[in-house]
Enzyme design. Structure first.
Site, PDB file in Angstrom:
ATOM      1  N   TRP A 132       0.879  -1.183   0.000  1.00  0.00           N
ATOM      2  CA  TRP A 132       0.000   0.000   0.000  1.00  0.00           C
ATOM      3  C   TRP A 132       0.912   1.229   0.000  1.00  0.00           C
ATOM      4  CZ3 TRP A 132      -5.488   0.430   0.375  1.00  0.00           C
ATOM      5  CH2 TRP A 132      -5.942   1.764   0.372  1.00  0.00           C
ATOM      6  N   GLU A 205       7.728  -1.316   1.809  1.00  0.00           N
ATOM      7  CA  GLU A 205       7.640  -0.987   3.233  1.00  0.00           C
ATOM      8  C   GLU A 205       8.521  -1.991   3.976  1.00  0.00           C
ATOM      9  OE1 GLU A 205       3.246  -0.964   4.365  1.00  0.00           O
ATOM     10  OE2 GLU A 205       3.206  -1.536   2.271  1.00  0.00           O
ATOM     11  N   ASP A 238       9.544   2.986   1.935  1.00  0.00           N
ATOM     12  CA  ASP A 238       8.384   3.761   2.366  1.00  0.00           C
ATOM     13  C   ASP A 238       8.184   3.488   3.852  1.00  0.00           C
ATOM     14  OD1 ASP A 238       5.864   4.693   2.980  1.00  0.00           O
ATOM     15  OD2 ASP A 238       4.852   3.763   1.270  1.00  0.00           O
ATOM     16  N   LYS A 267       2.752   9.935   7.487  1.00  0.00           N
ATOM     17  CA  LYS A 267       1.967   9.717   8.715  1.00  0.00           C
ATOM     18  C   LYS A 267       2.627  10.157  10.034  1.00  0.00           C
ATOM     19  CE  LYS A 267      -0.403   5.695   6.800  1.00  0.00           C
ATOM     20  NZ  LYS A 267      -1.814   6.057   6.886  1.00  0.00           N
ATOM     21  N   ARG A 400      -4.281  -4.716  13.070  1.00  0.00           N
ATOM     22  CA  ARG A 400      -3.061  -3.901  13.174  1.00  0.00           C
ATOM     23  C   ARG A 400      -3.202  -3.093  14.449  1.00  0.00           C
ATOM     24  NH1 ARG A 400      -2.243  -0.341   8.182  1.00  0.00           N
ATOM     25  NH2 ARG A 400      -4.485  -0.060   8.260  1.00  0.00           N
TER      26      ARG A 400
END
Ligand SMILES: Cc1ncc(COP(=O)(O)O)c(C=O)c1O
Length: 430
Positions: A132, A205, A238, A267, A400
């Site tokens: 993602w 990621e 990322d 984020k 999560r």
């Protein structure tokens, strides 16, 4: 929530619905509904609010900075931006000496991919099959976990690499364990077969979050970097969710001793406010500039979010929240492992620091794990705990769990107690 509340809103979560409550305010590790209920926020908002909600120092920074200097023409510089570039590049290893600041994670990946294409003169992009990276064009086309169907052609030259998922291994060794080296070799054999000779970059990621909290096996990232560099590709990491202390170190890549060619942050950098960054080496930045690198947005290098970023760095380093994430992470995973001893539906507990995955299994009766996950989520919400579930088909039983790094031990324990109660309730009434 009544129907009137959603009447005027476009729905944007795929087939998912809005959460059932309207939120009136938030403070620390909790959000409060309009009807006055407290929900422990174990997703840190959208995996971002690492300092909890409305941290007093962030509130003060926003107040002061908005009053002094809010927004600028995109070619103008201000002191918060200059300071943040210097301070942020000091938190990462050499040669990541250059930074630019944007607004969202997708945007930072978009900029990184544009830079990689310009610098290499190539266009093909590799990413994980459960990745993602965001909703803008290049980021979305490097995203495989959701959202590909129905939006027309994807950019030619995007390739998916299999995910080295130790809990669901697709290639195993003689002991039945994931054989990630063979999987990686095979993945690149397939990509090499399909490539038109224009491999530009691989974006990954270090811990796949939306893909199910899958930590890359030790050694994988170094092997991936070598595969990239053998082919003249850039490695983009990322760290939208893993950067800025969440995993117990400042960056997840530190564990592997691998320095990416380009690093993207978002984020956690704004701790809930919209701030993202692209970091790279002076050499890559120079090559990009020589070729006329263009990524001119309304909010690039804006002073207000940069000031917030400086305060985030102040708090993280002063309060040693890297160590705190490690300690709280141990408490959380320890507690979850104890719950696993009592609840056979818990199949796996994994993650690093305060980015933790909890996977439920369907059990011997072959029940529907997506339904089980949804029922546990609902019961947790009723009992005062907000948790996020992975929205992938068949993975709806994976939570999560990512509380703010400022959470207290008591809040972690309260979250564990609620989860325990929810699991007991759901499995009893199944
Ligand atoms: C790893 C990763 N990269 C990028 C993004 C996209 O960030 P944004 O939604 O801020 O564009 C996300 C969002 O969930 C993410 O998890």
């Amino acid at each position: 929530m009544d129907d009137l509340a959603t009447r005027d809103l476009i729905r944007y979560s795929g087939r998912g619905a809005f959460s059932p409550d309207v939120i009136a305010r938030a403070e620390g590790s909790s959000v409060f509904t309009e009807d006055g209920r407290e929900l422990l926020d174990f997703t840190s908002g959208q995996m971002s609010a690492i300092l909890g909600h409305s941290h007093p120092e962030i509130v003060a920074t926003v107040r002061e900075q908005t009053a002094r200097l809010d927004h600028l023409y995109s070619g103008m510089l201000s002191r918060p931006v200059i300071d943040l570039a210097r301070r942020l590049t000091e938190t990462v290893p050499e040669p990541l000496d250059k930074a630019m600041f944007l607004t969202t994670g997708a945007e930072s990946n978009e900029a990184a991919l544009r830079m990689a294409k310009l610098v290499t003169g190539k266009h093909e992009i590799i990413s994980f099959a459960r990745s993602w990276h965001g909703m803008t064009q290049a980021a979305a086309h490097a995203t495989y976990s959701a959202g590909r169907v129905g939006y027309g052609p994807a950019t030619p030259g995007n390739f998916a690499l299999p995910v080295p998922d130790a809990f669901h291994p697709d290639l195993v060794d003689a002991h039945g364990d994931l054989d990630w080296r063979r999987q990686l070799d095979l993945g690149f054999d397939l990509i090499d077969a399909q490539s038109v000779g224009s491999l530009a970059a691989c974006i990954v990621e270090p811990i796949l979050s939306s893909g199910g909290v899958v930590d890359l096996p030790v050694g994988y990232l170094a092997a991936l970097r070598d595969k990239c560099h053998e082919r003249g590709m850039l490695l983009i990491l990322d760290e939208a969710q893993t950067g800025l202390c969440r995993t117990g170190s400042w960056y997840a890549f530190e564990r592997d001793g691998v320095v990416p060619d380009i690093l993207t942050l978002s984020k956690t950098l704004g701790a809930g406010l919209p701030l993202a960054a692209v970091l790279t080496s002076a050499e890559i930045e120079q090559q990009a500039h020589d070729r006329g690198f263009l990524f001119f947005t309304t909010h690039v290098n804006d002073p207000l979010p940069a000031a917030v970023g400086n305060t985030v760095l102040d708090v993280l380093s002063r309060d040693r929240l890297d160590l705190r994430a490690g300690e709280l992470g141990e408490r959380l995973t320890g507690g979850l492992r104890e719950l696993a001893g009592e609840h056979p539906v818990i199949g796996d507990v994994r993650g690093r620091g305060l980015l933790v995955g909890l996977e439920l299994t369907a059990g011997s009766d072959g029940g529907d794990v997506d339904k089980l996950g949804a029922a546990v989520t609902q019961r947790c919400t009723e009992l005062g705990l907000h948790m996020n579930i992975v929205q992938l088909p068949g993975m709806g039983g994976t939570f999560r769990i990512a509380p703010p790094l400022t959470a207290t031990e008591a809040e972690i324990d309260r979250g564990l107690a609620i989860l325990d109660e929810a699991l007991t309730h759901v499995t009893r009434t199944k």
